[in-house]
Design an enzyme around this catalytic site. Structure first.
Site, PDB file in Angstrom:
ATOM      1  N   ASN A   3      11.918   9.782  -1.898  1.00  0.00           N
ATOM      2  CA  ASN A   3      11.069   8.628  -1.594  1.00  0.00           C
ATOM      3  C   ASN A   3       9.623   8.974  -1.965  1.00  0.00           C
ATOM      4  OD1 ASN A   3       9.313   6.906  -0.201  1.00  0.00           O
ATOM      5  ND2 ASN A   3      10.963   6.289   1.179  1.00  0.00           N
TER       6      ASN A   3
ATOM      7  N   ASP B 134       6.955   6.928  -1.893  1.00  0.00           N
ATOM      8  CA  ASP B 134       5.962   6.011  -1.334  1.00  0.00           C
ATOM      9  C   ASP B 134       4.635   6.673  -0.991  1.00  0.00           C
ATOM     10  OD1 ASP B 134       7.324   3.560  -1.231  1.00  0.00           O
ATOM     11  OD2 ASP B 134       8.521   4.310   0.439  1.00  0.00           O
ATOM     12  N   HIS B 135       4.722   7.892  -0.456  1.00  0.00           N
ATOM     13  CA  HIS B 135       3.489   8.481   0.072  1.00  0.00           C
ATOM     14  C   HIS B 135       2.558   9.004  -1.016  1.00  0.00           C
ATOM     15  CE1 HIS B 135       4.505   7.381   4.009  1.00  0.00           C
ATOM     16  NE2 HIS B 135       5.689   7.957   3.907  1.00  0.00           N
TER      17      HIS B 135
ATOM     18  N   ARG C 188      -7.905   5.652  -1.896  1.00  0.00           N
ATOM     19  CA  ARG C 188      -9.133   5.614  -2.683  1.00  0.00           C
ATOM     20  C   ARG C 188      -9.239   4.383  -3.578  1.00  0.00           C
ATOM     21  NH1 ARG C 188     -12.519  10.189  -3.236  1.00  0.00           N
ATOM     22  NH2 ARG C 188     -12.762  10.832  -1.084  1.00  0.00           N
TER      23      ARG C 188
ATOM     24  N   HIS D  43       9.616   1.855  -1.037  1.00  0.00           N
ATOM     25  CA  HIS D  43       9.617   0.839   0.018  1.00  0.00           C
ATOM     26  C   HIS D  43       8.456  -0.105  -0.242  1.00  0.00           C
ATOM     27  CE1 HIS D  43       9.639   0.090   4.690  1.00  0.00           C
ATOM     28  NE2 HIS D  43       9.710  -1.034   3.996  1.00  0.00           N
TER      29      HIS D  43
ATOM     30  N   ARG E 217       6.500  -2.562   1.191  1.00  0.00           N
ATOM     31  CA  ARG E 217       6.243  -3.113   2.529  1.00  0.00           C
ATOM     32  C   ARG E 217       5.507  -4.431   2.405  1.00  0.00           C
ATOM     33  NH1 ARG E 217       6.896   0.835   6.899  1.00  0.00           N
ATOM     34  NH2 ARG E 217       5.991  -0.752   8.224  1.00  0.00           N
TER      35      ARG E 217
ATOM     36  N   ARG F 162       1.168  -1.300   1.778  1.00  0.00           N
ATOM     37  CA  ARG F 162       0.352  -0.094   1.974  1.00  0.00           C
ATOM     38  C   ARG F 162       0.920   1.121   1.237  1.00  0.00           C
ATOM     39  NH1 ARG F 162       2.107  -0.171   7.936  1.00  0.00           N
ATOM     40  NH2 ARG F 162       3.501   1.601   8.153  1.00  0.00           N
ATOM     41  N   HIS F 163       2.172   1.045   0.797  1.00  0.00           N
ATOM     42  CA  HIS F 163       2.718   2.127  -0.032  1.00  0.00           C
ATOM     43  C   HIS F 163       2.669   1.641  -1.485  1.00  0.00           C
ATOM     44  CE1 HIS F 163       5.322   3.424   3.670  1.00  0.00           C
ATOM     45  NE2 HIS F 163       4.093   3.853   3.769  1.00  0.00           N
TER      46      HIS F 163
ATOM     47  N   GLU G 296      13.718  -0.102  -0.758  1.00  0.00           N
ATOM     48  CA  GLU G 296      13.783  -0.418   0.680  1.00  0.00           C
ATOM     49  C   GLU G 296      12.928  -1.656   0.924  1.00  0.00           C
ATOM     50  OE1 GLU G 296      13.902   4.246   2.148  1.00  0.00           O
ATOM     51  OE2 GLU G 296      12.245   2.952   2.736  1.00  0.00           O
TER      52      GLU G 296
ATOM     53  N   THR H 167       5.693   4.104  10.592  1.00  0.00           N
ATOM     54  CA  THR H 167       6.808   4.265   9.665  1.00  0.00           C
ATOM     55  C   THR H 167       7.950   3.436  10.232  1.00  0.00           C
ATOM     56  OG1 THR H 167       8.290   5.859   8.601  1.00  0.00           O
ATOM     57  CG2 THR H 167       7.596   6.386  10.836  1.00  0.00           C
ATOM     58  N   THR H 168       9.096   3.442   9.540  1.00  0.00           N
ATOM     59  CA  THR H 168      10.211   2.615   9.994  1.00  0.00           C
ATOM     60  C   THR H 168      10.746   3.179  11.308  1.00  0.00           C
ATOM     61  OG1 THR H 168      10.696   2.386   7.655  1.00  0.00           O
ATOM     62  CG2 THR H 168      12.320   1.522   9.196  1.00  0.00           C
TER      63      THR H 168
ATOM     64  N   GLU I 106      22.803   3.349   5.724  1.00  0.00           N
ATOM     65  CA  GLU I 106      21.985   4.563   5.809  1.00  0.00           C
ATOM     66  C   GLU I 106      21.740   4.818   7.285  1.00  0.00           C
ATOM     67  OE1 GLU I 106      18.844   5.161   3.008  1.00  0.00           O
ATOM     68  OE2 GLU I 106      17.701   6.367   4.429  1.00  0.00           O
TER      69      GLU I 106
ATOM     70  N   HIS J 223      15.345   9.905   7.129  1.00  0.00           N
ATOM     71  CA  HIS J 223      14.153   9.725   7.963  1.00  0.00           C
ATOM     72  C   HIS J 223      13.842  10.995   8.738  1.00  0.00           C
ATOM     73  CE1 HIS J 223      10.935   7.847  10.167  1.00  0.00           C
ATOM     74  NE2 HIS J 223      11.043   6.841   9.334  1.00  0.00           N
ATOM     75  N   GLY J 224      12.660  11.525   8.456  1.00  0.00           N
ATOM     76  CA  GLY J 224      12.181  12.683   9.213  1.00  0.00           C
ATOM     77  C   GLY J 224      12.847  13.995   8.833  1.00  0.00           C
TER      78      GLY J 224
ATOM     79  N   GLY K 266      11.354  11.608   2.059  1.00  0.00           N
ATOM     80  CA  GLY K 266      10.070  11.301   1.461  1.00  0.00           C
ATOM     81  C   GLY K 266       8.904  12.065   2.035  1.00  0.00           C
ATOM     82  N   HIS K 267       8.504  11.716   3.247  1.00  0.00           N
ATOM     83  CA  HIS K 267       7.233  12.179   3.794  1.00  0.00           C
ATOM     84  C   HIS K 267       7.095  13.691   3.751  1.00  0.00           C
ATOM     85  CE1 HIS K 267       4.236  13.100   6.939  1.00  0.00           C
ATOM     86  NE2 HIS K 267       3.637  12.051   6.422  1.00  0.00           N
TER      87      HIS K 267
HETATM   88  N1  PXP Z   1      15.264   6.082   4.538  1.00  0.00           N
HETATM   89  C1  PXP Z   1      14.676   4.936   4.951  1.00  0.00           C
HETATM   90  C2  PXP Z   1      15.501   3.700   5.044  1.00  0.00           C
HETATM   91  C3  PXP Z   1      13.296   4.891   5.245  1.00  0.00           C
HETATM   92  O1  PXP Z   1      12.721   3.742   5.655  1.00  0.00           O
HETATM   93  C4  PXP Z   1      12.536   6.066   5.083  1.00  0.00           C
HETATM   94  C5  PXP Z   1      11.075   6.046   5.341  1.00  0.00           C
HETATM   95  O2  PXP Z   1      10.464   5.196   4.435  1.00  0.00           O
HETATM   96  C6  PXP Z   1      13.200   7.226   4.627  1.00  0.00           C
HETATM   97  C7  PXP Z   1      14.563   7.205   4.390  1.00  0.00           C
HETATM   98  C8  PXP Z   1      12.480   8.506   4.383  1.00  0.00           C
HETATM   99  O3  PXP Z   1      11.928   8.983   5.564  1.00  0.00           O
HETATM  100  P1  PXP Z   1      10.889  10.173   5.494  1.00  0.00           P
HETATM  101  O4  PXP Z   1       9.717   9.666   4.725  1.00  0.00           O
HETATM  102  O5  PXP Z   1      10.598  10.452   6.932  1.00  0.00           O
HETATM  103  O6  PXP Z   1      11.576  11.303   4.791  1.00  0.00           O
END
Ligand code: PXP
Length: 252
Positions: free
Chosen positions: A10, A12-13, A21, A46, A48, A52-53, A73, A103-104, A154, A197-198, A219-220
């Site tokens: 992911n 996005d970040h 910026r 994602h 949104r 913001r991403h 997403e 976050t989600t 998921e 996630h996480g 992602g993060h």
């Molecule tokens: N899967 C889904 C559906 C998500 O919404 C996210 C966060 O955008 C992730 C995976 C990835 O999560 P993380 O950024 O915490 O790794």
């Protein structure tokens, strides 16, 4: 069931930092290139509601930059449905979205939102996307996902990750059991289970060892770790840890 566990990265970040910026740097397109070269199996983005991403213009730019399948997403809204049916990504993952969340938070309550989710699943499938529902590892949500005809769920690993931070593997153990049960339940119903996630280098192993899972989306942590060791190295190390955990699980 294949022993291979796909890694969706992911990005996005990267866009979050760019947007801080307002200029073009760092470019998510470059992240997609690096992710592909580093062995990612898919790119997750994602879009949104508040952008913001990634932004609308990133959709085609990222897709044109990579041969990897794109997993978009998005929230269950008419606006997103319209965008996705034109963009037609390989996969769409429906997620809950509240403007104020960082976050989600929590999975999509498909059991409580059946009537809203059903037409969007039908429309996205008709447009040719593989539809995934981001849900809690809960048997009721999985049963409703089957009724909705979702080919993929998921499983939300956010709670697992939080418990891991509080007390390591032991604290996260009961939630890991819920994830295992949910992944097996999904398979029994003919649904392909993914998770995300996480997830981090530390906590990914036990999740990767759930042999029913076909894909993790991360992602993060990867983007954060890229600051210190580079994105290719972060993805490579995550891949290595997933392979070790999966290899041990398949062998055992
Ligand atoms: N899967 C889904 C559906 C998500 O919404 C996210 C966060 O955008 C992730 C995976 C990835 O999560 P993380 O950024 O915490 O790794």
């Amino acid at each position: 069931m294949s022993g291979y566990l796909r890694l969706g990265v992911n990005i996005d970040h990267v866009a979050t930092i760019r947007n801080a910026r307002g200029g073009p740097h760092p470019d998510p397109v470059r992240a997609a290139h690096i992710a592909e070269a580093a062995g990612a199996d898919g790119i997750t983005i994602h879009l949104r509601e508040d952008r913001r991403h990634i932004r609308d213009g990133d959709l085609d730019a990222v897709r044109n930059a990579t041969r990897l399948p794109i997993n978009l997403e998005m929230a269950v809204t008419e606006e997103m449905q319209a965008i996705a049916t034109v963009f037609r990504p390989y996969a769409v993952c429906l997620v809950p979205e509240r403007r104020e969340e960082r976050t989600t938070e929590g999975g999509l309550n498909v059991a409580g939102m059946h009537n809203r989710v059903a037409p969007i699943v039908t429309a996205l499938r008709a447009a040719g996307s593989r539809v995934s529902l981001f849900i809690e590892p809960d048997p009721v949500q999985i049963a409703v996902a089957e009724v909705l005809g979702a080919p993929v769920v998921e499983l939300h690993t956010g709670r697992y990750a939080e418990l891991w931070l509080e007390g390591g593997a032991e604290a996260a153990g009961p939630e890991l059991e819920r994830l295992k049960f949910a992944a097996a339940d999904a398979r029994r119903r003919g649904i392909e289970p993914h998770a995300g996630h996480g997830l981090t280098f530390d906590n990914v192993g036990p999740v990767a060892a759930i042999t029913e899972l076909a894909e993790l989306n991360i992602g993060h942590f990867l983007i954060g770790e890229a600051i210190f060791i580079g994105l290719d190295a972060a993805i490579g190390e995550m891949r290595r840890r997933m392979d070790i955990a999966r290899g041990a699980a398949v062998a055992g």
